[in-house]
Enzyme design. Sequence first.
Site, PDB file in Angstrom:
ATOM      1  N   THR A 104     -16.382   0.384   3.269  1.00  0.00           N
ATOM      2  CA  THR A 104     -15.287   0.832   3.317  1.00  0.00           C
ATOM      3  C   THR A 104     -15.058   2.607   3.611  1.00  0.00           C
ATOM      4  OG1 THR A 104     -14.241   1.086   1.574  1.00  0.00           O
ATOM      5  CG2 THR A 104     -14.603  -0.500   1.657  1.00  0.00           C
ATOM      6  N   LYS A 135     -13.032   3.864 -14.103  1.00  0.00           N
ATOM      7  CA  LYS A 135     -12.846   2.143 -13.631  1.00  0.00           C
ATOM      8  C   LYS A 135     -13.961   1.609 -14.941  1.00  0.00           C
ATOM      9  CE  LYS A 135     -12.574   1.611  -9.492  1.00  0.00           C
ATOM     10  NZ  LYS A 135     -11.658   0.924  -9.521  1.00  0.00           N
ATOM     11  N   ASP A 137       3.736   2.680  -4.363  1.00  0.00           N
ATOM     12  CA  ASP A 137       2.671   3.134  -4.538  1.00  0.00           C
ATOM     13  C   ASP A 137       2.790   2.795  -6.240  1.00  0.00           C
ATOM     14  OD1 ASP A 137       1.483   5.345  -6.292  1.00  0.00           O
ATOM     15  OD2 ASP A 137       2.589   7.251  -5.444  1.00  0.00           O
ATOM     16  N   VAL A 138       1.317   2.785  -6.681  1.00  0.00           N
ATOM     17  CA  VAL A 138       1.321   2.313  -7.708  1.00  0.00           C
ATOM     18  C   VAL A 138       1.558   2.921  -8.629  1.00  0.00           C
ATOM     19  CG1 VAL A 138      -0.512   0.284  -6.441  1.00  0.00           C
ATOM     20  CG2 VAL A 138      -2.100   2.343  -7.753  1.00  0.00           C
ATOM     21  N   TYR A 178     -14.011   8.796 -11.926  1.00  0.00           N
ATOM     22  CA  TYR A 178     -13.902   7.774 -11.036  1.00  0.00           C
ATOM     23  C   TYR A 178     -14.664   7.007 -12.261  1.00  0.00           C
ATOM     24  CZ  TYR A 178     -14.671   3.829  -7.993  1.00  0.00           C
ATOM     25  OH  TYR A 178     -14.758   2.393  -7.088  1.00  0.00           O
ATOM     26  N   ASP A 188       1.183  -1.165  -0.396  1.00  0.00           N
ATOM     27  CA  ASP A 188      -0.551   0.206  -0.203  1.00  0.00           C
ATOM     28  C   ASP A 188       0.977   1.217  -0.048  1.00  0.00           C
ATOM     29  OD1 ASP A 188      -2.676   0.668   0.650  1.00  0.00           O
ATOM     30  OD2 ASP A 188      -2.122   2.114   1.228  1.00  0.00           O
TER      31      ASP A 188
HETATM   32  N1  LIG Z   1     -15.913   0.816  -1.190  1.00  0.00           N
HETATM   33  C1  LIG Z   1     -16.579   0.800  -2.590  1.00  0.00           C
HETATM   34  O1  LIG Z   1     -18.070   1.322  -2.460  1.00  0.00           O
HETATM   35  C2  LIG Z   1     -16.369   0.455  -4.097  1.00  0.00           C
HETATM   36  C3  LIG Z   1     -16.802   0.017  -5.090  1.00  0.00           C
HETATM   37  C4  LIG Z   1     -17.046  -0.061  -6.337  1.00  0.00           C
HETATM   38  C5  LIG Z   1     -15.395  -0.802  -6.427  1.00  0.00           C
HETATM   39  N2  LIG Z   1     -14.243   0.174  -5.367  1.00  0.00           N
HETATM   40  C6  LIG Z   1     -13.057  -0.238  -5.577  1.00  0.00           C
HETATM   41  O2  LIG Z   1     -12.426  -1.219  -4.133  1.00  0.00           O
HETATM   42  C7  LIG Z   1     -10.808  -0.802  -4.793  1.00  0.00           C
HETATM   43  C8  LIG Z   1     -10.772  -0.848  -3.119  1.00  0.00           C
HETATM   44  O3  LIG Z   1     -11.575   0.671  -2.686  1.00  0.00           O
HETATM   45  P1  LIG Z   1     -11.926   0.328  -0.849  1.00  0.00           P
HETATM   46  O4  LIG Z   1     -13.219   0.687  -1.213  1.00  0.00           O
HETATM   47  O5  LIG Z   1     -11.522  -0.888  -0.205  1.00  0.00           O
HETATM   48  O6  LIG Z   1     -11.533   1.934  -0.674  1.00  0.00           O
HETATM   49  P2  LIG Z   1     -10.027   2.020   1.067  1.00  0.00           P
HETATM   50  O7  LIG Z   1     -10.046   3.748   0.657  1.00  0.00           O
HETATM   51  O8  LIG Z   1     -10.403   1.217   2.344  1.00  0.00           O
HETATM   52  O9  LIG Z   1      -8.967   1.145   0.228  1.00  0.00           O
HETATM   53  C9  LIG Z   1      -8.060   1.713  -0.369  1.00  0.00           C
HETATM   54  C10 LIG Z   1      -6.444   2.009  -0.535  1.00  0.00           C
HETATM   55  O10 LIG Z   1      -5.533   1.700  -2.022  1.00  0.00           O
HETATM   56  C11 LIG Z   1      -5.013   2.841  -1.396  1.00  0.00           C
HETATM   57  N3  LIG Z   1      -4.122   3.266  -2.340  1.00  0.00           N
HETATM   58  C12 LIG Z   1      -4.579   4.736  -2.800  1.00  0.00           C
HETATM   59  N4  LIG Z   1      -4.314   5.184  -3.696  1.00  0.00           N
HETATM   60  C13 LIG Z   1      -3.184   4.356  -3.781  1.00  0.00           C
HETATM   61  C14 LIG Z   1      -1.306   4.152  -4.616  1.00  0.00           C
HETATM   62  N5  LIG Z   1      -1.052   5.468  -5.297  1.00  0.00           N
HETATM   63  N6  LIG Z   1      -1.204   3.303  -4.015  1.00  0.00           N
HETATM   64  C15 LIG Z   1      -1.400   2.075  -3.350  1.00  0.00           C
HETATM   65  N7  LIG Z   1      -2.187   1.910  -3.049  1.00  0.00           N
HETATM   66  C16 LIG Z   1      -2.830   3.567  -2.607  1.00  0.00           C
HETATM   67  C17 LIG Z   1      -5.134   3.387   0.089  1.00  0.00           C
HETATM   68  O11 LIG Z   1      -3.992   3.951   0.862  1.00  0.00           O
HETATM   69  C18 LIG Z   1      -6.271   2.138   0.556  1.00  0.00           C
HETATM   70  O12 LIG Z   1      -5.222   1.136   1.751  1.00  0.00           O
HETATM   71  C19 LIG Z   1     -10.608   1.085  -4.738  1.00  0.00           C
HETATM   72  O13 LIG Z   1     -10.441   0.304  -6.667  1.00  0.00           O
HETATM   73  C20 LIG Z   1     -12.408   1.238  -5.152  1.00  0.00           C
HETATM   74  O14 LIG Z   1     -12.418   2.318  -6.278  1.00  0.00           O
HETATM   75  C21 LIG Z   1     -14.914   0.801  -4.090  1.00  0.00           C
END
Ligand SMILES: NC(=O)c1ccc[n+]([C@@H]2O[C@H](COP(=O)([O-])OP(=O)(O)OC[C@H]3O[C@@H](n4cnc5c(N)ncnc54)[C@H](O)[C@@H]3O)[C@@H](O)[C@H]2O)c1
Length: 262
Positions: free
Chosen positions: A190, A159, A60-61, A155, A33
Amino acid sequence: MTRTVLITGAASGIGKSTALGAARRGWAVAALDRDGAGAGLAAAGARALGARHVWWGECDVTREDQLADAFQRAGTALGPVDAVVAGAGLEISAAVSQTSLDTWHRVLEVNLTGTFLTVRTAARALQASGRAGSIVCVSSPSAFVGFAGGSNSAYGASKGGISAFVRAAALDLAPHGIRVNAVVPGATDTPMLYSGLDGDALEAERARLRSAAAQQIPLARMAEPGEIAHAAIWLLTDEASYVTGSHLTCDGGLMAKSANTF
Ligand SMILES: NC(=O)c1ccc[n+]([C@@H]2O[C@H](COP(=O)([O-])OP(=O)(O)OC[C@H]3O[C@@H](n4cnc5c(N)ncnc54)[C@H](O)[C@@H]3O)[C@@H](O)[C@H]2O)c1
């Protein structure tokens, strides 16, 4: 069948739940992360669940050098990585006319370019070792439908890009025995949903979202991150051996439903 799984975005939410779910199955887990301390806590959680082979790192991705280094170090610590979840992501909400170019670039850079770089790094490592593997990306209903609440153009575009990328990458990598799929989480409880909020404001937003989910989502609730992790982990297993270029929708029926009543 055990796996060595590398997860980006492992400090929080869906990525962290996936790391813990993989640990429960006895898999080796590499937790990455941008939030290195958070990745370390996720790794500690995986160890507490009995995982004996765990590694974590700050990564960092959007940085291809950091990804290449992390894959290399994870492989040295745990053995060759044969499963990857590209879970890192962020959401910045703004109506299209209010979306700055900086915001647009940032969302596309982390979500879409970060996914591309993660998949490319994984594919190169797998191809170099001649190993088969499975990669899971994280899309969203916003790749397929507009959100009624709006403010989702950057966003949603990121996606939508991920979903198109998953299909194209799956075709390129199928001859190498590497499967590429996406999970499509609906509203999942989350920290992403509460970005910038804490205390009473966070609780008020959680109550608002729960009420909205009860009314608008067929299963009448948000997902727990573990429910999305189960789907991602299944795609990594041999039970999904004939699944590639595919989307596994986990949205409580959200996209199956039209608001029309006539
Ligand atoms: N929560 C939702 O409702 C939801 C719905 C659809 C899709 N998603 C997707 O699910 C995935 C996970 O999201 P989540 O809900 O668990 O969110 P979250 O915020 O709990 O977790 C996201 C993580 O990504 C990390 N991150 C952000 N930028 C980064 C970078 N440049 N390099 C490395 N790490 C990085 C953050 O530090 C965090 O730990 C994301 O791709 C999000 O778009 C989430």
